[in-house]
Design a protein around this motif. Structure first.
Motif, PDB file in Angstrom:
ATOM      1  N   GLY A 205     -19.047 140.822 149.675  1.00 23.75           N
ATOM      2  CA  GLY A 205     -18.987 139.395 150.007  1.00 23.75           C
ATOM      3  C   GLY A 205     -18.501 139.133 151.413  1.00 23.75           C
ATOM      4  O   GLY A 205     -17.552 138.389 151.614  1.00 23.75           O
TER       5      GLY A 205
ATOM      6  N   ILE B  55     -14.626 126.896 160.273  1.00 22.96           N
ATOM      7  CA  ILE B  55     -14.452 125.564 159.710  1.00 22.96           C
ATOM      8  C   ILE B  55     -13.015 125.418 159.241  1.00 22.96           C
ATOM      9  O   ILE B  55     -12.340 126.413 158.972  1.00 22.96           O
TER      10      ILE B  55
ATOM     11  N   PHE C 125     -18.149 121.960 152.331  1.00 21.30           N
ATOM     12  CA  PHE C 125     -19.242 122.194 151.366  1.00 21.30           C
ATOM     13  C   PHE C 125     -19.644 120.883 150.681  1.00 21.30           C
ATOM     14  O   PHE C 125     -20.831 120.578 150.550  1.00 21.30           O
TER      15      PHE C 125
ATOM     16  N   ARG D  95     -11.192 141.980 154.215  1.00 25.98           N
ATOM     17  CA  ARG D  95      -9.929 142.273 153.535  1.00 25.98           C
ATOM     18  C   ARG D  95     -10.027 143.561 152.722  1.00 25.98           C
ATOM     19  O   ARG D  95     -11.117 144.027 152.415  1.00 25.98           O
TER      20      ARG D  95
ATOM     21  N   GLN E 112     -27.080 126.963 148.746  1.00 26.93           N
ATOM     22  CA  GLN E 112     -26.592 126.174 147.610  1.00 26.93           C
ATOM     23  C   GLN E 112     -26.557 124.683 147.964  1.00 26.93           C
ATOM     24  O   GLN E 112     -26.866 123.832 147.139  1.00 26.93           O
TER      25      GLN E 112
ATOM     26  N   ILE F 228     -21.957 135.308 152.225  1.00 35.05           N
ATOM     27  CA  ILE F 228     -21.367 134.104 151.637  1.00 35.05           C
ATOM     28  C   ILE F 228     -21.914 132.859 152.328  1.00 35.05           C
ATOM     29  O   ILE F 228     -22.350 131.914 151.670  1.00 35.05           O
TER      30      ILE F 228
ATOM     31  N   ILE G 218     -23.931 129.920 150.544  1.00 36.76           N
ATOM     32  CA  ILE G 218     -23.341 128.581 150.533  1.00 36.76           C
ATOM     33  C   ILE G 218     -24.307 127.564 151.139  1.00 36.76           C
ATOM     34  O   ILE G 218     -24.506 126.466 150.611  1.00 36.76           O
TER      35      ILE G 218
ATOM     36  N   ARG H  36     -13.055 135.943 146.108  1.00 34.41           N
ATOM     37  CA  ARG H  36     -12.468 134.725 146.701  1.00 34.41           C
ATOM     38  C   ARG H  36     -12.670 134.780 148.202  1.00 34.41           C
ATOM     39  O   ARG H  36     -12.042 135.568 148.886  1.00 34.41           O
ATOM     40  N   ASP H  37     -13.575 133.931 148.677  1.00 33.25           N
ATOM     41  CA  ASP H  37     -13.836 133.885 150.109  1.00 33.25           C
ATOM     42  C   ASP H  37     -12.697 133.122 150.787  1.00 33.25           C
ATOM     43  O   ASP H  37     -12.242 132.110 150.261  1.00 33.25           O
ATOM     44  N   PRO H  38     -12.241 133.628 151.963  1.00 34.48           N
ATOM     45  CA  PRO H  38     -11.123 132.940 152.633  1.00 34.48           C
ATOM     46  C   PRO H  38     -11.455 131.481 152.954  1.00 34.48           C
ATOM     47  O   PRO H  38     -10.558 130.651 153.009  1.00 34.48           O
ATOM     48  N   GLN H  39     -12.730 131.149 153.164  1.00 36.02           N
ATOM     49  CA  GLN H  39     -13.063 129.771 153.512  1.00 36.02           C
ATOM     50  C   GLN H  39     -13.573 128.942 152.333  1.00 36.02           C
ATOM     51  O   GLN H  39     -13.263 127.772 152.216  1.00 36.02           O
ATOM     52  N   PHE H  40     -14.354 129.564 151.461  1.00 34.61           N
ATOM     53  CA  PHE H  40     -15.016 128.779 150.419  1.00 34.61           C
ATOM     54  C   PHE H  40     -14.449 128.992 149.016  1.00 34.61           C
ATOM     55  O   PHE H  40     -14.958 128.438 148.058  1.00 34.61           O
TER      56      PHE H  40
ATOM     57  N   LYS I 170     -20.964 129.301 145.344  1.00 32.96           N
ATOM     58  CA  LYS I 170     -19.591 128.797 145.272  1.00 32.96           C
ATOM     59  C   LYS I 170     -19.361 128.133 143.919  1.00 32.96           C
ATOM     60  O   LYS I 170     -20.209 127.375 143.449  1.00 32.96           O
TER      61      LYS I 170
ATOM     62  N   GLY J 200     -13.058 124.648 153.794  1.00 33.27           N
ATOM     63  CA  GLY J 200     -14.316 125.074 153.183  1.00 33.27           C
ATOM     64  C   GLY J 200     -14.790 124.144 152.082  1.00 33.27           C
ATOM     65  O   GLY J 200     -15.971 123.808 152.011  1.00 33.27           O
ATOM     66  N   ASP J 201     -13.879 123.705 151.229  1.00 35.69           N
ATOM     67  CA  ASP J 201     -14.257 122.849 150.101  1.00 35.69           C
ATOM     68  C   ASP J 201     -14.786 121.498 150.590  1.00 35.69           C
ATOM     69  O   ASP J 201     -15.815 121.023 150.127  1.00 35.69           O
TER      70      ASP J 201
ATOM     71  N   CYS K 134     -16.245 132.486 144.632  1.00 34.20           N
ATOM     72  CA  CYS K 134     -17.699 132.610 144.745  1.00 34.20           C
ATOM     73  C   CYS K 134     -18.188 133.638 143.724  1.00 34.20           C
ATOM     74  O   CYS K 134     -17.600 134.707 143.579  1.00 34.20           O
TER      75      CYS K 134
END
Lengths: 228, 487
Positions: B266, B224, B231, B256, B278, B271, B275, A124-128, A151, B227-228, A131
């Motif tokens: 990741g 950003i 994207f 983390r 994608q 990422i 992204i 789980r990406d903090p922004q997206f 994603k 994110g959702d 994934c």
């Protein structure tokens, strides 16, 4: 197991204050999402072992299985190529001893043969957000870090493309007398892993490592699900 | 926040008829007087109102003590008062019916203090009532068409073009606008949004996607907000126009504490890379790559360039060029013997080689001959594009021998005209490499000649790169984008 039951299993594990599922539980969840996993039976009592071994069929893989056990190989909790009842009973004793006080049983597992090992996972990406990962598996995962992400949710095109993104993507072709991998089946696995990430908020991370290509068909041989 | 009349708002913000500079001081060089100077210098022709509590006049123009005193309304406010006074000023602009406000002032969230964060939240709250805020802590907007410019942008170009740029960093916005001017690239809009408390990357992306003035979107991103949403906007926009992104501050490892291999591998670098791929956005590593890629998208027809010719001279020709090209999926296929022989007949001796790449060896081959060679080479039907590597710096010695200025003796205008003609005749684009190894203090005349040569090529719509590998890299980006846009 249904998707609803998988969700319950996770809720229950969280209620018990656990941060991971056991390999056996993780594979139940994966199977609920139509992800191919090894055939296996969790054996808690020694007398159940011969029957379970017959059901799965020799040769076997046997693994100590408890939620708090990660890195089974390093803890000497894995036996591969167990060929008969005597070997199975001996392996059972040794694994139980090595497990010490840990709650759990011994996983009696189909031995999947195949020389190509892949890795799949979820982070789980903090922004997206959720994934999905794909890459070379086994010992190469950490050494080469030849991986790609997408994603969730993934379309089939995303899943096929992320396989093509890794440098070692030719391993999926017909090489050294091995058939080309069933990329449709691999794509479905990646799509379904993404779906788990979207459906089950409590799942923090997933590792399927290795996913072995048995001929053309992928099978998840080991699995880790981390909860949050 | 969804505004009901976004299109109208953006129109008034980017093309304001009337601007109010709030926090204009005649003493010293503050942001207020700085932006007035920049707007006047670039030739903004609309009305500019000045506001300062002290009142008075500046060059015969009244300075209003309060925003309320401005006669009538205005479209855009440029606010350069201390952070504590920004909210009150913004409320007054809102009452005046302004569509937007650029807030140059700093002292907000970027400080990380509770006071700074609270002040910024207040700005966001006021903006939500119906006025769009750019900033705070930013340099504002540069729009060549309207003559609006960023604080340090009095000398930017007024020639509009298809490139839009959204930048979190003000410095990057100014540098990129200057770089574009140097390369002959035109902009539709450049927005430095700083802290981005209201208008920021995702909404700008959507706006640029719909903006008919914008053909290519470039972005510098640090963080950003959502994110959702980002994207989704990116995927949708990149399906229509190229979106080129430079993401700053990427890390290799996940920050983390994690238990799985998947999560530990990741990190933001992987990422983001995944992204962007994608969504079929183009990822670049720095501002120069961004500018060169934007130039290639702006000047080359939208297609995949698989096979190319490389003609000219210089150390990178031959095997090195082929190797470098292959890394970007581009081929330099050898010519058929018959074509090679016809080209060979035009080449000077010794040292030349007619295959592909074509090494002309002698830097003084006349443009007329080069034109014939390029025309012949384009006849190979496999070829999608030609690259000409120039050796203009060698004319410095010719200039010395003949006692003439290097600018006069170097036939770059003729060369540019010939290249333009070959492109028109053959329908196959030609990119030019202008690489100048001569920039020592006694070679400033060569530097100046190259600057002018670049202008001459750019004016004819010919893409110019500094090095062959830069051209390959930009073509590689184009190929991936167009290949995946139409699978």
């Amino acid at each position: 197991m249904t998707k609803a039951q998988a969700k319950k299993l996770i809720t229950q594990a969280k209620r018990e204050g656990r941060t991971t599922l056991s390999e056996y539980e993780a594979k139940l969840v994966l199977a609920a999402y139509k992800i191919p996993v090894t055939q296996e039976i969790l054996v808690e009592k020694k007398k159940e072992l011969p029957g379970a071994a017959r059901t799965i069929g020799y040769p076997l893989v046997m693994k100590g299985c408890a939620a708090e056990i990660a890195h089974k190989t390093e803890k000497n909790l894995v036996r591969v190529d167990v060929r008969n009842k005597e070997e199975a009973l001996q392996a059972f004793e040794e694994i139980k001893t090595a497990m010490g006080d840990a709650q759990g049983g011994v996983l009696v597992q189909q031995m999947v043969s195949g020389r190509r090992e892949l890795v799949m996972g979820l982070t789980r990406d903090p922004q997206f957000g959720a994934c999905v990962m794909f890459g070379l598996g086994g010992i190469f995962t950490e050494i080469l870090k030849d991986i790609s992400f997408r994603k969730a949710p993934l379309e089939e095109r995303d899943a096929l493309e992320m396989m093509g993104d890794i440098k070692g993507h030719k391993i999926l072709g017909a090489v050294r007398g091995m058939p080309a991998a069933d990329t449709k089946a691999l794509a479905k696995m990646l799509i379904h892993i993404g779906q788990i990430g979207l459906d089950l908020e409590a799942v923090a991370e997933i590792d399927l490592n290795p996913v072995i290509l048995s001929g053309a068909k992928p099978v998840a041989v080991d699995a880790l699900i981390v909860l949050r | 926040m969804v505004q009901s009349s976004i299109a109208t708002d953006f129109e008034r913000i980017f093309h304001p008829d009337k601007i109010a500079i709030i926090g204009f001081s005649k003493e010293g060089i503050g942001f207020g007087s700085g932006i007035l100077f920049s707007l006047r210098a670039i030739g903004y022709s609309g009305e500019i109102y000045l506001v300062n509590p002290k009142g008075g006049t500046f060059n015969g123009q009244p300075i209003y003590a309060r925003i309320e005193d401005i006669p009538g309304g205005f479209d855009l406010a440029i606010i350069a008062v201390p952070a504590q006074a920004v909210a009150e000023a913004l409320e007054a602009c809102l009452k005046k019916g302004a569509a937007g406000a650029e807030i140059f002032s700093s002292g907000f969230k970027e400080l990380g203090t509770p006071e700074g964060i609270a002040l910024e939240q207040e700005v966001t709250r006021i903006a939500a009532k119906g006025l769009r805020v750019i900033g705070p802590n930013c340099f504002g907007i540069y729009c060549p068409k309207s003559g609006l410019t960023v604080l340090p942008g009095p000398d930017l170009s007024r020639r509009p073009g298809p490139i839009a740029f959204s930048s979190q960093s003000g410095g990057m916005a100014v540098d990129f606008a200057n770089l574009g001017k140097s390369m002959g690239l035109g902009f539709s809009k450049v927005v430095s949004f700083g802290n981005g408390c209201d208008l920021r990357e995702t909404e700008l992306l959507r706006y640029f996607g719909a903006d008919p003035q914008t053909g290519i979107i470039t972005m510098y991103i640090e963080g950003i907000q959502d994110g959702d949403a980002f994207f989704a906007a990116l995927k949708q926009t990149a399906a229509r126009k190229p979106v080129i992104i430079n993401k700053g501050g990427l890390s290799e490892a996940g920050s983390r504490a994690v238990q799985s291999h998947t999560a530990s591998m990741g990190g933001s670098r992987r990422i983001w890379q995944s992204i962007l791929r994608q969504a079929n956005a183009v990822q670049v590593n720095d501002m120069h790559e961004m500018a060169q890629t934007a130039m290639a998208f702006a000047l080359l027809p939208p297609k995949v360039y698989r096979n190319i010719t490389v003609l000219g001279g210089g150390g990178a020709l031959g095997v090195a060029a082929a190797d470098a090209a292959e890394a970007y999926g581009i081929k330099i296929p050898p010519f058929e013997p018959e074509l090679a022989a016809r080209i060979d007949a035009l080449l000077p001796r010794p040292g030349s080689s007619p295959g592909n790449p074509v090494d002309v060896a002698n830097p003084f081959v006349a443009p007329k001959t080069l034109r014939q060679i390029m025309r012949l080479a384009a006849g190979d039907e496999r070829i999608d594009l030609q690259i000409f590597t120039s050796l203009l710096h060698h004319y410095k010695n010719q200039a010395k021998i003949f006692g003439k200025p290097v600018k006069e003796i170097t036939p770059y205008v003729e060369l540019a005209d010939d290249i333009q003609a070959v492109v028109a005749e053959t329908g196959k684009p030609i990119a030019v490499i202008l690489s100048n190894p001569k920039s020592a203090p006694d070679h400033l005349d060569v530097v100046e000649m190259f600057v002018d040569a670049r202008r001459v090529f750019a004016e004819r719509g010919i893409p110019v790169f500094n090095h062959l590998t830069e051209a390959f890299k930009a073509l590689g980006h184009l190929n991936i984008y167009y290949e995946r846009k139409h699978p």
